[in-house]
Design a protein around this motif. Structure first.
Motif, short mmCIF file in Angstrom:
data_model
loop_
_atom_site.label_atom_id
_atom_site.label_comp_id
_atom_site.label_asym_id
_atom_site.label_seq_id
_atom_site.Cartn_x
_atom_site.Cartn_y
_atom_site.Cartn_z
N ILE A 186 -0.77 -2.87 -9.46
CA ILE A 186 0.29 -1.91 -9.12
C ILE A 186 1.47 -2.08 -10.07
O ILE A 186 2.04 -1.09 -10.55
CB ILE A 186 0.73 -2.09 -7.65
N ARG A 214 2.03 1.73 -3.51
CA ARG A 214 0.97 2.25 -4.37
C ARG A 214 0.93 3.78 -4.25
O ARG A 214 0.89 4.49 -5.25
CB ARG A 214 -0.38 1.67 -3.99
N GLU A 227 0.83 -1.21 0.00
CA GLU A 227 0.00 0.00 0.00
C GLU A 227 0.87 1.26 0.00
O GLU A 227 0.55 2.24 -0.66
CB GLU A 227 -0.96 -0.01 1.19
#
Length: 171
Positions: free
Chosen positions: A79, A40, A37
Motif C-alpha cells: 500500500i 487501500r 483496508e
C-alpha cells in the motif's frame, strides 16, 4: 496543515505550533488492519486527497510494527509503495502553471508524507531483518520492491515532467 518530515517519530505526536501536521493519537494495533483496508480503498479512489486522512493509520502501523503480523506488514508495504507511486505519477504529470498555492501545498504534503512512510518502512524492515532467521527473506523483498519503485519513479512516475517536479512544486 503543512507536513514537515520529523527528526524523530515522537515529533509527529505533538503539535509544534502554527499549522504543522501532527498525529494526535496513534491507533491501537487491533484497529490497524481494518483501517489499513479502508486506506487501500481510499488510495485507489483518490491518492492525493486520501493521504492526509490515511497518514495516521500508516504512522500507527509504524509505531506498532512488531505487534502486527508479517502479512499485515507486507500488505502495508504494498500500500505504501503504491501510494508513493500514485503521488509521483500525479506530481510528475502536474501542470504547475496557474496552480494555486493551496493545491501545490496539497501535492507537496502528499509527496512528503508518502516518502516518509516508505523510508520509515524500509528502516523497520531492515531492523527486523537483523534477526538471523529472517535476514535473507526480508532483505530480498525490500530490495526487490525498492528496485521496482525506483525504476517506476525514474521512467514513468516522473516522465518528461521531472524538471517541473523538482522545482515548481516548491514555488
Amino acid at each position: 496543515m503543512e507536513f514537515q518530515i520529523p527528526l524523530s517519530r515522537e515529533d509527529l505526536l505533538r503539535p509544534s505550533g502554527g499549522s504543522q501536521f501532527f498525529v494526535p493519537e496513534p491507533l491501537p494495533a487491533r484497529e490497524i488492519v481494518s483501517r489499513l483496508e479502508e486506506c487501500r480503498s481510499l488510495l485507489d479512489s483518490s491518492v492525493i486527497a486520501s493521504i492526509p486522512e490515511c497518514f495516521p493509520v500508516f504512522f500507527s502501523l509504524l509505531q506498532n510494527f512488531l505487534s502486527v503480523g508479517v502479512s499485515v506488514r507486507e500488505s502495508y508495504w504494498r500500500i505504501g509503495v503504491r501510494g508513493l507511486e500514485g503521488v509521483c505519477h500525479q506530481v510528475g504529470g502536474a501542470n504547475f502553471t496557474g496552480m494555486t498555492q493551496t493545491k501545490k501545498a496539497e501535492l507537496r504534503n502528499a509527496l512528503k508524507m508518502m516518502v516518509y512512510v516508505v523510508v520509515q518502512l524500509v528502516e523497520e524492515f531492515e531492523t527486523d531483518a537483523t534477526k538471523p532467521d529472517s535476514l535473507d527473506i526480508v532483505t530480498n523483498k525490500v530490495q526487490n520492491h525498492l528496485s521496482v519503485m525506483m525504476y517506476y519513479i525514474r521512467t514513468e512516475g516522473l516522465g518528461s515532467a521531472g524538471s517541473r517536479f523538482s522545482t515548481r512544486l516548491w514555488e
